[in-house]
Design a protein around this motif. Structure first.
Motif, PDB file in Angstrom:
ATOM      1  N   ALA A   1       0.789  -1.220  -0.043  1.00 39.39           N
ATOM      2  CA  ALA A   1       0.056  -0.047  -0.146  1.00 39.39           C
ATOM      3  C   ALA A   1       0.905   1.204   0.025  1.00 39.39           C
ATOM      4  O   ALA A   1       0.243   2.413  -0.369  1.00 39.39           O
ATOM      5  CB  ALA A   1      -0.775  -0.070   1.342  1.00 39.39           C
TER       6      ALA A   1
ATOM      7  N   TRP B   1      -1.433   0.999  -5.230  1.00 38.39           N
ATOM      8  CA  TRP B   1      -2.694   0.939  -4.947  1.00 38.39           C
ATOM      9  C   TRP B   1      -3.546   1.087  -5.886  1.00 38.39           C
ATOM     10  O   TRP B   1      -4.745   0.285  -5.871  1.00 38.39           O
ATOM     11  CB  TRP B   1      -2.866   1.712  -3.659  1.00 38.39           C
TER      12      TRP B   1
ATOM     13  N   LEU C   1      -6.035  -3.125   2.359  1.00 38.27           N
ATOM     14  CA  LEU C   1      -5.155  -1.951   1.386  1.00 38.27           C
ATOM     15  C   LEU C   1      -5.712  -0.718   2.086  1.00 38.27           C
ATOM     16  O   LEU C   1      -4.736   0.015   2.156  1.00 38.27           O
ATOM     17  CB  LEU C   1      -5.775  -2.019   0.046  1.00 38.27           C
TER      18      LEU C   1
END
Length: 374
Positions: A128, A134, A163
């Motif tokens: 992330a 992402w 995430l």
């Protein structure tokens, strides 16, 4: 174990699996006679290439075993390869996800494996935090919540929640409008469930909740599907903590009251969680405190002990905050009976390293004016 007692390496095991797939693949290889020298050259791994190049080659070949290998080992690549090399593989994998026919059994296995692999990458390799990596994962997830099987959607829900939990606040802020749209009444169930799971994450990380977040939280807590109402009820405390008392009173107090009287027992249990969150932030002098407390006691009397547990975990804060209100309302004995009911069905729950039965007196003594009430 092979003849002679020599143990196969992981590479040899992989090649054996690949050979089996060449024989079994119904589209290309119906029999051993079709495994040609050209096939061997096409799918063989050249010596001396980097790990990221090998992963990219597997993605290009598209064999199921190779794709599963990439999904399962993506997290380790993130720990050993440069960020740009890792991002290249991740982009290729997310593209492959978007191109996958969602309903086949092979696709189900692959999509679940990628969700689990991506989650390991988030947890162990910091996916992330890798630039715009992402964005690839978020974009790929959009193709999942269409015709995929339920188990695929569930795995990807977990992946996206992880995430968003690990993203930077600045990047997460970019997703706020899209996350709110996921909860629209016209969206499919799985998207509304995902929205209900992500709203608490947004509020916890961004430490704020504007009117759109509050309105969406309120609407999901009154969703037509019980699973959405339950998820949002359990996720309300972080939302409550980030908004002003007027918004709480106008939007979320009525919402929590409805949850406590829901037709589904699980949702009522979620309403208990939501209301304990309310009682932690509403001043005891506020008119809503007494209303919520009284209805909460109505719900808790004669309910299963598992519904009482969230009250036990957070009761200390709001019991003390509402001491004057509780005493003035004459409900101290009623509350004590509820707590006793919990203790009759459990040997105690561990809170901050202590068993609840050992700390019961510290939370109740502050409420009652005479030892006889204890």
């Amino acid at each position: 174990m092979p003849r002679g007692g020599k143990r196969m390496s992981s590479y040899e095991k992989l090649m054996r699996e690949l050979s089996k797939e060449w024989l079994d693949d119904s589209n290309e290889f119906q029999s051993k006679s079709k495994v040609t020298e050209a096939d061997m050259q096409k799918y063989a791994t050249p010596e001396g290439i980097t790990e990221s190049d090998r992963f990219n080659m597997y993605l290009k070949n598209g064999l199921q075993t190779q794709l599963m290998y990439v999904a399962a080992n993506l997290w380790s690549l993130g720990q050993t390869s440069p960020v740009d090399a890792y991002t290249s593989v991740l982009t290729g994998l997310c593209k492959k996800i978007s191109e996958t026919e969602a309903k086949s059994a092979v696709a189900t296995e692959f999509l679940i494996a990628t969700a689990e692999g991506l989650q390991r990458s988030i947890d162990r390799s910091g996916l992330a935090t890798y630039g715009n990596a992402w964005k690839s994962v978020w974009s790929a997830s959009k193709s999942i919540f269409g015709d995929s099987k339920e188990e695929v959607k569930a795995a990807w829900q977990d992946c996206i929640v992880s995430l968003c939990s690990e993203m930077s606040d600045a990047n997460l802020q970019q997703l706020v409008p899209e996350i709110i749209l996921l909860g629209d009444v016209s969206e499919k169930l799985q998207k509304r469930e995902l929205c209900a799971r992500l709203l608490p994450v947004l509020c916890s990380k961004l430490h704020t909740a504007d009117s759109s977040l509050v309105l969406r939280s309120s609407s999901l807590a009154q969703d037509i599907d019980a699973s959405v109402r339950l998820l949002m009820a359990k996720g309300l405390p972080p939302v409550i903590k980030t908004i002003d008392i007027h918004s709480v009173s106008d939007q979320l107090v009525p919402c929590c009251q409805e949850l406590l009287s829901d037709e589904e027992e699980e949702v009522r249990a979620g309403g208990v969680v939501a209301c304990t969150g309310l009682l932690e932030v509403i001043p005891s002098s506020h008119e809503s405190f007494g209303l919520i407390f009284d209805q909460l006691c109505d719900c808790l009397e004669n309910c299963p002990p598992e519904i009482l547990e969230p009250v036990v975990h957070s009761s200390g804060t709001w019991m003390w905050a509402g001491k004057s209100c509780i005493q003035a309302g004459g409900v101290s004995k009623r509350l004590l009976n509820i707590l006793r009911q919990f203790l009759e069905h459990t040997s105690g729950v561990r809170i901050d390293g202590r068993v609840f039965t050992q700390s019961l007196s510290s939370s109740t003594c502050s409420l009652f004016t005479t030892p006889q009430e204890l």
